[in-house]
Scaffold this motif. Structure first.
Motif, short mmCIF file in Angstrom:
data_model
loop_
_atom_site.label_atom_id
_atom_site.label_comp_id
_atom_site.label_asym_id
_atom_site.label_seq_id
_atom_site.Cartn_x
_atom_site.Cartn_y
_atom_site.Cartn_z
N UNK A 14 58.88 34.80 9.27
CA UNK A 14 57.34 34.55 8.25
C UNK A 14 56.31 34.72 9.14
N UNK A 15 56.25 34.14 10.29
CA UNK A 15 54.89 34.33 10.95
C UNK A 15 54.51 35.64 11.32
N UNK A 16 55.65 36.27 11.93
CA UNK A 16 55.35 37.80 12.12
C UNK A 16 54.84 38.54 10.92
N UNK A 17 55.42 38.18 9.83
CA UNK A 17 55.01 38.96 8.82
C UNK A 17 53.61 38.44 8.05
N UNK A 18 52.98 37.42 8.42
CA UNK A 18 51.86 36.87 8.34
C UNK A 18 50.87 37.53 9.10
N UNK A 19 51.27 37.67 10.49
CA UNK A 19 50.44 38.56 11.16
C UNK A 19 50.40 39.95 10.97
N UNK A 20 51.53 40.56 10.56
CA UNK A 20 51.39 42.10 10.09
C UNK A 20 50.22 42.19 9.03
N UNK A 21 50.45 41.31 8.12
CA UNK A 21 49.72 41.15 7.02
C UNK A 21 48.25 41.02 7.30
N UNK A 22 48.16 40.00 8.16
CA UNK A 22 46.75 39.83 8.67
C UNK A 22 46.20 40.91 9.20
N UNK A 23 46.54 41.74 10.30
CA UNK A 23 46.26 42.94 10.76
C UNK A 23 45.93 43.94 9.76
N UNK A 24 46.79 44.20 8.83
CA UNK A 24 46.80 45.24 7.66
C UNK A 24 45.41 44.85 7.15
N UNK A 25 45.51 43.60 6.35
CA UNK A 25 44.36 43.16 5.68
C UNK A 25 42.96 43.42 6.40
N UNK A 26 42.94 42.87 7.78
CA UNK A 26 41.64 43.05 8.51
C UNK A 26 41.16 44.63 8.91
N UNK A 27 42.22 45.39 9.03
CA UNK A 27 42.27 46.70 9.06
C UNK A 27 41.51 47.51 7.89
N UNK A 28 42.30 46.97 6.64
CA UNK A 28 41.75 47.60 5.33
C UNK A 28 40.50 46.98 4.90
N UNK A 29 39.97 45.94 5.21
CA UNK A 29 38.78 45.30 5.08
C UNK A 29 37.67 45.79 5.79
N UNK A 30 38.00 46.04 6.95
CA UNK A 30 36.75 46.82 7.93
C UNK A 30 36.80 48.30 7.39
#
Length: 444
Positions: A205-221
């Motif tokens: 779950x933590x790995x999935x959250x990290x992957x989602x976090x990186x994907x979200x940051x990449x998308x937002x920027x």
């Protein structure tokens, strides 16, 4: 070993004595030699009979599982019984020590959060600890000597055992879909197997959250960067009028500000997660926070909303002033951004009966459906993504608020009704709230 020579001397003495007695008695009838030999044999036979009796008593003592002390004999048999007892007692002490070490080892395995399962050469369960039984849905007593593949039928696990491919772990779902397990199998002994299980649900779950976090940051920027890059190309390649050029520069500034806000919120989250808890002996006047919050809210609203503030009678809060200011400002800014024009926003400080304090931010905005409330504090979670970006939100504000309030020992309560409005309550424990009068009274 003097008892050996004493034993030989005793045998010779009995043989000689019996021979002399037989010679004296047999001489009267003319059979002196025969009687002497018979007497010598009888003397040795007496010693042999006594040895047989003593040996029988020692064997009976051994057969009775060493109950009581050994038979009390002198000489050879006493020495033999004493040595047997010492050897057996030493062996018992060694066995007890081994059993104690085994019990400690098994207790250590039981204390491990990871599961341990022992399989024989036929893949039958020889032993398992409690975590392994819970992970795999086994009964530690009933399932002993059962073939493990009859009980754990996950295809990946069965295929691993059949192929004897033990170089890589496999992942299988826990019984009942409770989570995810990682299983490692290692051969040992004569065809036996050691099975190690680990609950990796939280890790995944933590790995999935990290992957989602990186994907979200990449998308937002990426989005504002794409916009800025497009405008730069426009300014470079197209002849624009002064009005058009100012409009493009304004949009570029807007997207740049958006990226700056995002990076700032990311740095704030990183600082909150990596720093020690705020001190409980550093007091911040609520009035100092309130003035900064009101100024920011009125500037952001620009007269489009009805704002009401009630900060109470002047209390002090223990903790980090920048963190508390960030939390309250985020709540109030969200209320301003999401409340339609002419809507009302109310900020109130209240003291609870048990001494805790709370800052309540209430608005008359569109409200939030119940299914979204539990996820509002997740990073980048948005009820309406397009509207959030239009209002300038980064999707990190409530995550920051949650971290701040938890670091101060409090909690964030959220209530909302679609079409009516929302209420966010930041609760601080009584140990972090005090009135100025209390502080003054304690001074000498």
């Amino acid at each position: 070993m003097p008892w050996i020579w004493l034993r030989v001397l005793l045998a010779l003495t009995l043989a000689v004595g019996g021979g002399l007695l037989g010679h004296l008695l047999g001489g009267a009838w003319g059979y002196a030699l025969q009687a002497a030999l018979t007497g010598a044999l009888l003397g040795v036979g007496l010693l042999f009979s006594l040895d047989m009796l003593r040996g029988h008593r020692i064997l009976r003592w051994l057969a009775e599982s060493l109950n009581g002390p050994p038979p009390a004999f002198a000489g050879f048999w006493g020495e033999l019984a004493a040595r047997i007892e010492r050897a057996l007692r030493a062996r018992e002490r060694t066995a007890d020590a081994e059993r104690e070490r085994l019990a400690q080892f098994l207790s250590a395995i039981e204390a491990s959060p990871n599961g341990v399962l022992l399989l024989d050469a036929s893949e039958q369960i020889e032993w398992c600890n409690q975590p392994a039984a819970e992970h795999l849905g086994l009964d530690r007593q009933r399932d002993l000597r059962q073939r493990v593949t009859n009980l754990v039928r996950a295809p990946a696990f069965v295929a691993m055992l059949q192929a004897r491919a033990f170089d890589q772990p496999v992942q299988i779902p826990q019984p009942g879909g409770r989570g995810l397990l990682s299983i490692i199998v290692r051969p040992y002994g004569d065809g036996q197997r050691l099975v190690l299980t680990q609950d990796i649900t939280e890790r995944e779950r933590a790995d999935a959250m990290r992957r989602d976090f990186v994907a979200n940051v990449s998308h937002e920027i990426r989005t504002p960067l794409t916009v800025v890059a497009g405008f730069v190309e426009t300014l470079t390649n197209l002849p624009l009028s002064e009005v058009e050029r100012k409009r493009v520069l304004a949009l570029m500034a807007q997207q740049t500000q958006r990226m700056q806000s995002l990076v700032g919120d990311l740095l704030t989250l990183a600082r909150l997660e990596g720093s020690p808890r705020p001190p409980a002996d550093t007091w911040v006047p609520l009035a100092r926070l309130s003035s900064a919050v009101e100024l920011d809210a009125r500037s952001l609203s620009a007269g489009r909303h009805r704002l009401a503030f009630d900060w109470g009678d002047g209390v002090e809060l223990a903790g980090s002033e920048p963190e508390l200011l960030s939390a309250v400002t985020n709540l109030v800014s969200n209320a301003v951004r999401y409340t339609p024009e002419s809507g009302q926003i109310e900020v109130v400080w209240r003291r609870r009966a048990e001494g805790a304090g709370e800052i309540v931010v209430r608005d008359t905005g569109p409200g939030i459906a119940a299914e979204h409330l539990t996820r509002l504090t997740e990073r980048f979670y948005r009820v309406d993504g397009s509207r959030s970006r239009d209002t300038g939100g980064t999707g990190l504000g409530l995550a920051i608020v949650k971290h701040v309030v938890q670091r101060h020992g409090g909690e964030l309560l959220i209530e909302s009704t679609p079409g009516v409005g929302s209420c966010f309550t930041l609760v601080l424990p009584a140990s972090r709230v005090r009135a100025p009068a209390t502080r003054l009274a304690l001074q000498p």
